[in-house]
Design a protein around this motif. Structure first.
Motif, PDB file in Angstrom:
ATOM      1  N   ILE A 155       0.837  -1.200   0.000  1.00 54.64           N
ATOM      2  CA  ILE A 155       0.000   0.000   0.000  1.00 54.64           C
ATOM      3  C   ILE A 155       0.869   1.247   0.000  1.00 54.64           C
ATOM      4  CG2 ILE A 155      -1.693   1.309   1.338  1.00 54.64           C
ATOM      5  CD1 ILE A 155      -2.865  -1.350   2.259  1.00 54.64           C
ATOM      6  N   SER A 156       1.890   1.251   0.821  1.00 54.52           N
ATOM      7  CA  SER A 156       2.795   2.405   0.877  1.00 54.52           C
ATOM      8  C   SER A 156       3.467   2.637  -0.473  1.00 54.52           C
ATOM      9  CB  SER A 156       3.845   2.185   1.961  1.00 54.52           C
ATOM     10  OG  SER A 156       4.787   3.250   1.989  1.00 54.52           O
ATOM     11  N   ASN A 157       4.002   1.579  -1.084  1.00 56.59           N
ATOM     12  CA  ASN A 157       4.684   1.724  -2.372  1.00 56.59           C
ATOM     13  C   ASN A 157       3.772   2.362  -3.411  1.00 56.59           C
ATOM     14  OD1 ASN A 157       6.947   0.400  -1.326  1.00 56.59           O
ATOM     15  ND2 ASN A 157       6.298  -1.604  -2.077  1.00 56.59           N
ATOM     16  N   ALA A 158       2.531   1.923  -3.451  1.00 54.22           N
ATOM     17  CA  ALA A 158       1.601   2.390  -4.476  1.00 54.22           C
ATOM     18  C   ALA A 158       1.138   3.814  -4.224  1.00 54.22           C
ATOM     19  CB  ALA A 158       0.395   1.446  -4.536  1.00 54.22           C
ATOM     20  N   LEU A 159       0.693   4.096  -3.012  1.00 53.65           N
ATOM     21  CA  LEU A 159       0.098   5.399  -2.745  1.00 53.65           C
ATOM     22  C   LEU A 159       1.137   6.515  -2.685  1.00 53.65           C
ATOM     23  CD1 LEU A 159      -2.711   4.551  -0.165  1.00 53.65           C
ATOM     24  CD2 LEU A 159      -2.803   4.656  -2.660  1.00 53.65           C
ATOM     25  N   ARG A 160       2.288   6.225  -2.112  1.00 55.39           N
ATOM     26  CA  ARG A 160       3.308   7.278  -2.039  1.00 55.39           C
ATOM     27  C   ARG A 160       3.836   7.630  -3.428  1.00 55.39           C
ATOM     28  NH1 ARG A 160       4.385   8.221   3.349  1.00 55.39           N
ATOM     29  NH2 ARG A 160       4.393   6.453   4.797  1.00 55.39           N
ATOM     30  N   LEU A 161       3.858   6.667  -4.321  1.00 53.50           N
ATOM     31  CA  LEU A 161       4.317   6.943  -5.679  1.00 53.50           C
ATOM     32  C   LEU A 161       3.409   7.963  -6.375  1.00 53.50           C
ATOM     33  CD1 LEU A 161       6.319   6.402  -7.921  1.00 53.50           C
ATOM     34  CD2 LEU A 161       4.955   4.408  -8.587  1.00 53.50           C
ATOM     35  N   SER A 162       2.125   7.935  -6.054  1.00 55.69           N
ATOM     36  CA  SER A 162       1.214   8.900  -6.680  1.00 55.69           C
ATOM     37  C   SER A 162       1.583  10.330  -6.308  1.00 55.69           C
ATOM     38  CB  SER A 162      -0.236   8.601  -6.279  1.00 55.69           C
ATOM     39  OG  SER A 162      -0.447   8.825  -4.900  1.00 55.69           O
ATOM     40  N   LEU A 163       2.159  10.528  -5.125  1.00 59.26           N
ATOM     41  CA  LEU A 163       2.552  11.867  -4.708  1.00 59.26           C
ATOM     42  C   LEU A 163       3.753  12.382  -5.492  1.00 59.26           C
ATOM     43  CD1 LEU A 163       2.133  11.573  -0.831  1.00 59.26           C
ATOM     44  CD2 LEU A 163       0.722  12.914  -2.407  1.00 59.26           C
ATOM     45  N   VAL A 164       4.581  11.466  -6.002  1.00 62.26           N
ATOM     46  CA  VAL A 164       5.722  11.887  -6.814  1.00 62.26           C
ATOM     47  C   VAL A 164       5.225  12.505  -8.122  1.00 62.26           C
ATOM     48  CG1 VAL A 164       7.831  11.135  -7.972  1.00 62.26           C
ATOM     49  CG2 VAL A 164       7.205  10.140  -5.765  1.00 62.26           C
ATOM     50  N   GLY A 165       4.286  11.844  -8.778  1.00 57.57           N
ATOM     51  CA  GLY A 165       3.729  12.382 -10.015  1.00 57.57           C
ATOM     52  C   GLY A 165       3.004  13.694  -9.788  1.00 57.57           C
ATOM     53  N   TRP A 166       2.277  13.766  -8.686  1.00 56.50           N
ATOM     54  CA  TRP A 166       1.563  15.007  -8.349  1.00 56.50           C
ATOM     55  C   TRP A 166       2.537  16.152  -8.112  1.00 56.50           C
ATOM     56  CZ3 TRP A 166       2.165  16.964  -3.274  1.00 56.50           C
ATOM     57  CH2 TRP A 166       1.424  18.113  -2.993  1.00 56.50           C
ATOM     58  N   SER A 167       3.587  15.916  -7.331  1.00 51.15           N
ATOM     59  CA  SER A 167       4.540  16.968  -7.000  1.00 51.15           C
ATOM     60  C   SER A 167       5.271  17.470  -8.244  1.00 51.15           C
ATOM     61  CB  SER A 167       5.547  16.446  -5.968  1.00 51.15           C
ATOM     62  OG  SER A 167       6.485  17.446  -5.613  1.00 51.15           O
ATOM     63  N   LYS A 168       5.672  16.557  -9.111  1.00 53.48           N
ATOM     64  CA  LYS A 168       6.373  16.945 -10.336  1.00 53.48           C
ATOM     65  C   LYS A 168       5.483  17.801 -11.220  1.00 53.48           C
ATOM     66  CE  LYS A 168       9.832  16.676 -13.315  1.00 53.48           C
ATOM     67  NZ  LYS A 168      11.169  17.228 -13.023  1.00 53.48           N
ATOM     68  N   THR A 169       4.221  17.405 -11.345  1.00 48.39           N
ATOM     69  CA  THR A 169       3.282  18.178 -12.155  1.00 48.39           C
ATOM     70  C   THR A 169       3.051  19.557 -11.557  1.00 48.39           C
ATOM     71  OG1 THR A 169       2.183  16.102 -12.760  1.00 48.39           O
ATOM     72  CG2 THR A 169       0.990  18.149 -13.204  1.00 48.39           C
ATOM     73  N   LEU A 170       2.871  19.595 -10.236  1.00 48.14           N
ATOM     74  CA  LEU A 170       2.622  20.863  -9.552  1.00 48.14           C
ATOM     75  C   LEU A 170       3.809  21.811  -9.688  1.00 48.14           C
ATOM     76  CD1 LEU A 170       0.600  22.391  -7.736  1.00 48.14           C
ATOM     77  CD2 LEU A 170       1.771  21.379  -5.765  1.00 48.14           C
ATOM     78  N   ALA A 171       5.027  21.273  -9.628  1.00 53.03           N
ATOM     79  CA  ALA A 171       6.222  22.115  -9.733  1.00 53.03           C
ATOM     80  C   ALA A 171       6.224  22.919 -11.025  1.00 53.03           C
ATOM     81  CB  ALA A 171       7.475  21.244  -9.647  1.00 53.03           C
ATOM     82  N   ARG A 172       5.783  22.313 -12.107  1.00 51.20           N
ATOM     83  CA  ARG A 172       5.738  23.016 -13.387  1.00 51.20           C
ATOM     84  C   ARG A 172       4.649  24.082 -13.401  1.00 51.20           C
ATOM     85  NH1 ARG A 172       8.792  20.957 -17.370  1.00 51.20           N
ATOM     86  NH2 ARG A 172       7.533  22.050 -18.936  1.00 51.20           N
ATOM     87  N   GLU A 173       3.594  23.850 -12.651  1.00 50.83           N
ATOM     88  CA  GLU A 173       2.478  24.801 -12.645  1.00 50.83           C
ATOM     89  C   GLU A 173       2.764  26.051 -11.834  1.00 50.83           C
ATOM     90  OE1 GLU A 173      -0.964  21.302 -13.013  1.00 50.83           O
ATOM     91  OE2 GLU A 173      -0.848  22.557 -11.216  1.00 50.83           O
ATOM     92  N   VAL A 174       3.565  25.953 -10.786  1.00 48.80           N
ATOM     93  CA  VAL A 174       3.738  27.078  -9.857  1.00 48.80           C
ATOM     94  C   VAL A 174       5.154  27.648  -9.827  1.00 48.80           C
ATOM     95  CG1 VAL A 174       1.873  26.217  -8.390  1.00 48.80           C
ATOM     96  CG2 VAL A 174       4.233  25.556  -7.877  1.00 48.80           C
ATOM     97  N   GLY A 175       6.050  27.104 -10.646  1.00 46.53           N
ATOM     98  CA  GLY A 175       7.440  27.541 -10.610  1.00 46.53           C
ATOM     99  C   GLY A 175       7.632  29.022 -10.879  1.00 46.53           C
ATOM    100  N   ARG A 176       6.873  29.588 -11.802  1.00 50.79           N
ATOM    101  CA  ARG A 176       7.028  30.998 -12.144  1.00 50.79           C
ATOM    102  C   ARG A 176       6.477  31.917 -11.061  1.00 50.79           C
ATOM    103  NH1 ARG A 176       8.734  31.828 -17.418  1.00 50.79           N
ATOM    104  NH2 ARG A 176       8.720  29.931 -18.702  1.00 50.79           N
ATOM    105  N   ASP A 177       5.796  31.327 -10.094  1.00 45.99           N
ATOM    106  CA  ASP A 177       5.275  32.120  -8.972  1.00 45.99           C
ATOM    107  C   ASP A 177       6.202  32.078  -7.764  1.00 45.99           C
ATOM    108  OD1 ASP A 177       2.871  32.816 -10.344  1.00 45.99           O
ATOM    109  OD2 ASP A 177       2.092  30.819  -9.909  1.00 45.99           O
ATOM    110  N   GLY A 178       7.409  31.549  -7.941  1.00 39.82           N
ATOM    111  CA  GLY A 178       8.354  31.519  -6.828  1.00 39.82           C
ATOM    112  C   GLY A 178       8.112  30.397  -5.837  1.00 39.82           C
TER     113      GLY A 178
END
Length: 261
Positions: A155-178
């Motif tokens: 369960i940990s392996n599967a669910l925590r991996l989803s946060l990696v994809g989310w964080s990477k996507t979010l980084a591109r969305e908010v990077g220009r906002d500092g």
């Protein structure tokens, strides 16, 4: 090195002990005001007392990440008293050790809500003020299992991996906002969680805990479990003004344990 965390406010989850407690203390030592959040209020108070004893500033708060209904009131209270969250450290507890197959869907659902959905909802709540101020840090602590799945932590392996994809996507969305978004991965850090996992493995395999721990440390290039402070110090740097060009990254704090590149 001045990390530029004076006058910043950090919200750290799971800060009653272990990795979260170490992160909270490291941020406070650099001058940040730290909201010490934990499901166990007494544990949060103990971390806050340690921070105060070292001359830092913090406030303990009881917070059950599985309860999404408290997010608005808790964040609004922090904003009223501290002016908003500058550094968010998403650090959740782990699910019970289990194989990937044959688990009750209710366990998957409850784990998803407390480990993933809560992180996303809390981050969404604090992001607008970060973006408006053109400065923010979102740091999510997961597990080495997201790059090298760990046996019996399905369960940990599967669910925590989803946060990696989310964080990477979010980084591109908010990077220009500092705002930067990064993932940190602990290897074998000497916390109660690691002790618990060693004990469970010893029970399953009919071995002593000492034998299991010795086997684990033998696989770590530096030859020992990590100190929680070492983990907290890396997170404090990622939270700092000095780390403004690091985003969308996955940072391993593992003593060289993870064998994949």
């Amino acid at each position: 090195m001045d990390l530029g965390l004076q006058q910043k406010t950090a919200l750290v989850f799971g800060a009653g002990g272990g990795l979260g407690g170490a992160i909270a203390k490291a941020l406070a030592a650099e001058g940040a005001a730290v909201i010490v959040a934990d499901i166990n209020l007494d544990a949060a108070k103990a971390t806050a007392a340690a921070i105060a004893g070292a001359g830092g500033h913090s406030r303990p708060i009881g917070w059950d990440l599985a309860d999404l209904s408290v997010i608005e009131a808790n964040i609004a209270g922090i904003e009223a008293d501290f002016g908003g969250v500058d550094v968010l450290v998403n650090n959740t507890g782990g699910p019970p050790p289990t194989p990937a197959a044959g688990q009750d869907p209710a366990l998957w659902l409850s784990s998803f809500q407390s480990m993933v959905l809560s992180v996303i909802a809390i981050t969404d709540r604090v992001l607008p003020s970060m973006r408006a101020r053109k400065w923010g840090r979102v740091i999510t602590s997961t597990s080495s299992g997201v790059v090298a799945p760990i046996a019996n932590l399905g369960i940990s392996n599967a669910l925590r991996l989803s946060l990696v994809g989310w964080s990477k996507t979010l980084a591109r969305e908010v990077g220009r906002d500092g705002v930067t978004c990064n993932i940190v991965l602990p290897g074998r850090i000497a916390t109660p969680r690691i002790s618990f996992l060693d004990e469970r493995k010893a029970e399953r395999e009919g071995r002593s805990v000492a034998d299991v721990a010795a086997e684990s440390t033998g696989s770590i290039p530096v030859g020992r479990y990590g100190d929680p402070q070492e983990y907290g110090d890396v997170v404090a740097f990622l939270a700092s003004a000095r780390a403004s060009y690091i985003t969308g990254s996955v940072i391993r704090i593992d003593g060289g344990l993870i064998q994949s590149i």
